[in-house]
Design an enzyme around this catalytic site. Structure first.
Site, PDB file in Angstrom:
ATOM      1  N   ARG A  14      41.565  32.921  27.872  1.00 31.46           N
ATOM      2  CA  ARG A  14      41.361  33.357  29.270  1.00 31.46           C
ATOM      3  C   ARG A  14      41.074  34.864  29.337  1.00 31.46           C
ATOM      4  NH1 ARG A  14      43.116  37.171  32.670  1.00 31.46           N
ATOM      5  NH2 ARG A  14      45.228  36.905  31.889  1.00 31.46           N
ATOM      6  N   ASP A  15      42.067  35.688  29.077  1.00 32.91           N
ATOM      7  CA  ASP A  15      41.878  37.137  29.202  1.00 32.91           C
ATOM      8  C   ASP A  15      40.852  37.616  28.176  1.00 32.91           C
ATOM      9  OD1 ASP A  15      42.395  39.508  30.432  1.00 32.91           O
ATOM     10  OD2 ASP A  15      44.250  39.944  29.379  1.00 32.91           O
ATOM     11  N   CYS A 239      39.195  43.191  31.344  1.00 32.32           N
ATOM     12  CA  CYS A 239      39.256  42.669  32.712  1.00 32.32           C
ATOM     13  C   CYS A 239      37.958  43.052  33.418  1.00 32.32           C
ATOM     14  CB  CYS A 239      40.458  43.247  33.460  1.00 32.32           C
ATOM     15  SG  CYS A 239      40.493  42.747  35.188  1.00 32.32           S
ATOM     16  N   ASN A 248      43.039  42.871  24.613  1.00 36.22           N
ATOM     17  CA  ASN A 248      44.501  42.867  24.460  1.00 36.22           C
ATOM     18  C   ASN A 248      44.842  43.248  23.031  1.00 36.22           C
ATOM     19  OD1 ASN A 248      44.156  40.607  26.691  1.00 36.22           O
ATOM     20  ND2 ASN A 248      46.207  41.444  26.785  1.00 36.22           N
TER      21      ASN A 248
HETATM   22  P1  HMG Z   1      36.614  36.069  48.093  1.00 40.66           P
HETATM   23  O1  HMG Z   1      35.145  36.270  47.898  1.00 40.66           O
HETATM   24  O2  HMG Z   1      37.340  37.012  48.984  1.00 40.66           O
HETATM   25  O3  HMG Z   1      36.916  34.557  48.527  1.00 40.66           O
HETATM   26  O4  HMG Z   1      37.261  36.073  46.649  1.00 40.66           O
HETATM   27  P2  HMG Z   1      36.846  33.872  49.932  1.00 40.66           P
HETATM   28  O5  HMG Z   1      38.198  33.316  50.251  1.00 40.66           O
HETATM   29  O6  HMG Z   1      36.188  34.773  50.946  1.00 40.66           O
HETATM   30  O7  HMG Z   1      35.850  32.640  49.650  1.00 40.66           O
HETATM   31  C1  HMG Z   1      34.486  32.865  49.281  1.00 40.66           C
HETATM   32  C2  HMG Z   1      33.980  31.646  48.499  1.00 40.66           C
HETATM   33  O8  HMG Z   1      34.694  31.523  47.266  1.00 40.66           O
HETATM   34  C3  HMG Z   1      34.178  30.331  49.237  1.00 40.66           C
HETATM   35  O9  HMG Z   1      33.108  29.478  48.865  1.00 40.66           O
HETATM   36  C4  HMG Z   1      35.447  29.789  48.637  1.00 40.66           C
HETATM   37  O10 HMG Z   1      35.538  28.374  48.705  1.00 40.66           O
HETATM   38  C5  HMG Z   1      35.312  30.223  47.178  1.00 40.66           C
HETATM   39  P3  HMG Z   1      31.772  29.345  49.783  1.00 40.66           P
HETATM   40  O11 HMG Z   1      32.290  28.917  51.130  1.00 40.66           O
HETATM   41  O12 HMG Z   1      31.142  30.701  49.811  1.00 40.66           O
HETATM   42  O13 HMG Z   1      30.977  28.318  49.039  1.00 40.66           O
HETATM   43  N1  HMG Z   1      36.615  30.366  46.530  1.00 40.66           N
HETATM   44  C6  HMG Z   1      36.909  29.827  45.324  1.00 40.66           C
HETATM   45  N2  HMG Z   1      36.173  29.101  44.450  1.00 40.66           N
HETATM   46  C7  HMG Z   1      36.787  28.700  43.312  1.00 40.66           C
HETATM   47  N3  HMG Z   1      38.065  29.005  43.008  1.00 40.66           N
HETATM   48  C8  HMG Z   1      38.820  29.722  43.851  1.00 40.66           C
HETATM   49  C9  HMG Z   1      38.239  30.166  45.067  1.00 40.66           C
HETATM   50  N4  HMG Z   1      38.704  30.903  46.098  1.00 40.66           N
HETATM   51  C10 HMG Z   1      37.702  31.009  46.985  1.00 40.66           C
HETATM   52  N5  HMG Z   1      40.081  30.006  43.525  1.00 40.66           N
HETATM   53  C11 HMG Z   1      38.986  35.429  45.076  1.00 40.66           C
HETATM   54  C12 HMG Z   1      38.679  35.955  46.480  1.00 40.66           C
HETATM   55  C13 HMG Z   1      40.472  35.577  44.862  1.00 40.66           C
HETATM   56  C14 HMG Z   1      38.573  33.972  44.995  1.00 40.66           C
HETATM   57  C15 HMG Z   1      38.163  36.265  44.036  1.00 40.66           C
HETATM   58  O14 HMG Z   1      38.421  37.612  44.277  1.00 40.66           O
HETATM   59  C16 HMG Z   1      38.533  35.952  42.610  1.00 40.66           C
HETATM   60  O15 HMG Z   1      38.250  34.867  42.126  1.00 40.66           O
HETATM   61  N6  HMG Z   1      39.178  36.908  41.924  1.00 40.66           N
HETATM   62  C17 HMG Z   1      39.660  36.703  40.550  1.00 40.66           C
HETATM   63  C18 HMG Z   1      39.259  37.859  39.697  1.00 40.66           C
HETATM   64  C19 HMG Z   1      39.739  37.623  38.302  1.00 40.66           C
HETATM   65  O16 HMG Z   1      39.774  36.512  37.790  1.00 40.66           O
HETATM   66  N7  HMG Z   1      40.137  38.722  37.613  1.00 40.66           N
HETATM   67  C20 HMG Z   1      40.592  38.653  36.270  1.00 40.66           C
HETATM   68  C21 HMG Z   1      41.929  38.027  36.125  1.00 40.66           C
HETATM   69  S1  HMG Z   1      43.274  39.161  36.415  1.00 40.66           S
HETATM   70  C22 HMG Z   1      43.402  39.993  34.920  1.00 40.66           C
HETATM   71  O17 HMG Z   1      42.591  39.838  34.057  1.00 40.66           O
HETATM   72  C23 HMG Z   1      44.594  40.875  34.684  1.00 40.66           C
HETATM   73  C24 HMG Z   1      45.635  40.227  33.750  1.00 40.66           C
HETATM   74  O18 HMG Z   1      45.070  39.910  32.498  1.00 40.66           O
HETATM   75  C25 HMG Z   1      46.799  41.195  33.515  1.00 40.66           C
HETATM   76  C26 HMG Z   1      46.327  42.586  33.140  1.00 40.66           C
HETATM   77  O19 HMG Z   1      45.723  42.768  32.099  1.00 40.66           O
HETATM   78  O20 HMG Z   1      46.573  43.456  33.948  1.00 40.66           O
HETATM   79  C27 HMG Z   1      46.199  38.955  34.357  1.00 40.66           C
HETATM   80 MG    MG Z   2      44.796  41.377  30.797  1.00 39.11          MG
END
Ligand code: HMG
Ligand code: MG
Length: 298
Positions: A14-15, A239, A248
């Site tokens: 994933r990450d 990220c 990582n």
């Molecule tokens: P948004 O654009 O604000 O979503 O994104 P929305 O609620 O306005 O919806 C827009 C569209 O997205 C809609 O579809 C929803 O149905 C769809 P449309 O009507 O346009 O066809 N939608 C989704 N589709 C699939 N799965 C979903 C989902 N939610 C809405 N879950 C959202 C908001 C949270 C979805 C977006 O910002 C997002 O996906 N963010 C995730 C980013 C991410 O994955 N970042 C990396 C992971 S975190 C990380 O790596 C850190 C970590 O490793 C720790 C560290 O290192 O610090 C964990």
């Molecule tokens: Mg991370």
């Protein structure tokens, strides 16, 4: 002084892969995770149910989860940002999920388009349903040792948010040094502050190695009594919403250190190397783990 046993949580699929722009097929991801499953991890993070517009590489996580051969000793969580993601997880019969938050307002908006307060509401909603469905829930907190947009992030704010996450039902909070700004004494100050609010046994460390500090920070953490660490096979990762974040800390490097210290993780280093070689061959670049490179050159 040091624990006898540690948990190594493998976050490579994933990450590690979420930031890769090349097309990695479903079959390749499945084979990669199957190789990891042979290593006897307790935890392998398979993917995420996030928006494919935001993180295209994770789009097929449901199919990957369905196809992998599951080791009975291993849990296979996926990351969930909102209730839409949770429903997708439930449809896929996932047994374990991760939620994520941060005490940096700017990072919160960049990563999930939601403020910290909105994220807390989303998490409450996710957890209510997830607990009813008997899911095992882990939490991440990003930017705990510094944010690419805001700089220093208050350890006190991180500690209160960690308490919130545990109180809501997460079994562990993984403290993420997303861009690898941390150094050992700062890592210890952070852990000290967080352990005022939650027990050491509920703290994990998730350290990116951008500045080459991750192993030193792990050593500093294990000295404080933390015994759960996220690692990424071969040092994969980054990220998409934290420019400059490298991978990582490499699983191989952490295992080599713990093995040398007589600290048991139950994970087979040679088998980890096989998974590392497989995925780096697909990515077409040299493995970002010094231990892996040293083992290969022998
Ligand atoms: P948004 O654009 O604000 O979503 O994104 P929305 O609620 O306005 O919806 C827009 C569209 O997205 C809609 O579809 C929803 O149905 C769809 P449309 O009507 O346009 O066809 N939608 C989704 N589709 C699939 N799965 C979903 C989902 N939610 C809405 N879950 C959202 C908001 C949270 C979805 C977006 O910002 C997002 O996906 N963010 C995730 C980013 C991410 O994955 N970042 C990396 C992971 S975190 C990380 O790596 C850190 C970590 O490793 C720790 C560290 O290192 O610090 C964990
Ligand atoms: Mg991370």
């Amino acid at each position: 002084m040091f624990p006898k046993n540690v948990n190594i949580n493998e976050v490579g699929p994933r990450d590690g892969l979420q930031n890769e722009t090349i097309n990695i097929s479903i079959e390749e991801k499945v084979k990669f995770i199957n190789l990891l499953s042979l290593c006897d991890y307790k935890y392998i993070e398979v993917g995420s149910f996030v928006s494919p517009k935001w993180v295209p590489q994770m789009e097929n996580s449901n199919i990957v989860y369905d196809k992998i051969l599951k080791n009975k000793k291993t849990v296979y969580p996926l990351l969930v940002p909102n209730v839409i993601g949770l429903h997708n997880a439930l449809e896929s019969n996932v047994q374990s999920i991760c939620v994520f938050a941060t005490a940096s307002e700017t990072f919160s908006k960049k990563n999930t388009n939601a403020s910290i307060e909105q994220t807390k509401k989303n998490i409450k909603e996710i957890l209510k349903i997830a607990i009813k469905n008997n899911l095992k829930i882990r939490a991440y907190m990003s930017c705990v040792l510094g944010c690419p947009y805001e700089g220093k992030v208050s350890y006190k704010k991180t500690a209160s948010l960690a308490k919130f996450l545990i109180n809501e039902g997460c079994y562990e909070v993984s403290l993420g040094d997303t861009v690898g700004f941390g150094t050992p004494l700062e890592t210890q100050k952070l852990i000290d502050e967080v352990s005022n609010k939650i027990n050491y046994s509920k703290i994990a460390m998730h350290l990116h190695d951008t500045y080459g500090q991750a192993l030193a920070n792990i050593y500093a953490s294990v000295q404080m009594g933390v015994s759960s660490f996220d690692t990424s096979v071969g040092g994969l990762g980054g990220c998409p919403y934290a420019r400059g974040a490298s991978g990582n800390v490499a699983t191989e490097d952490v295992l080599y250190m713990f093995n040398g210290m007589g600290i048991n993780s139950g994970i087979n280093l040679k088998k980890v190397l096989a998974a590392s070689k497989f995925i780096y061959n697909i990515l077409g670049r040299k493995i970002a783990s010094k231990t892996a490179c040293a083992m290969i050159s022998k």
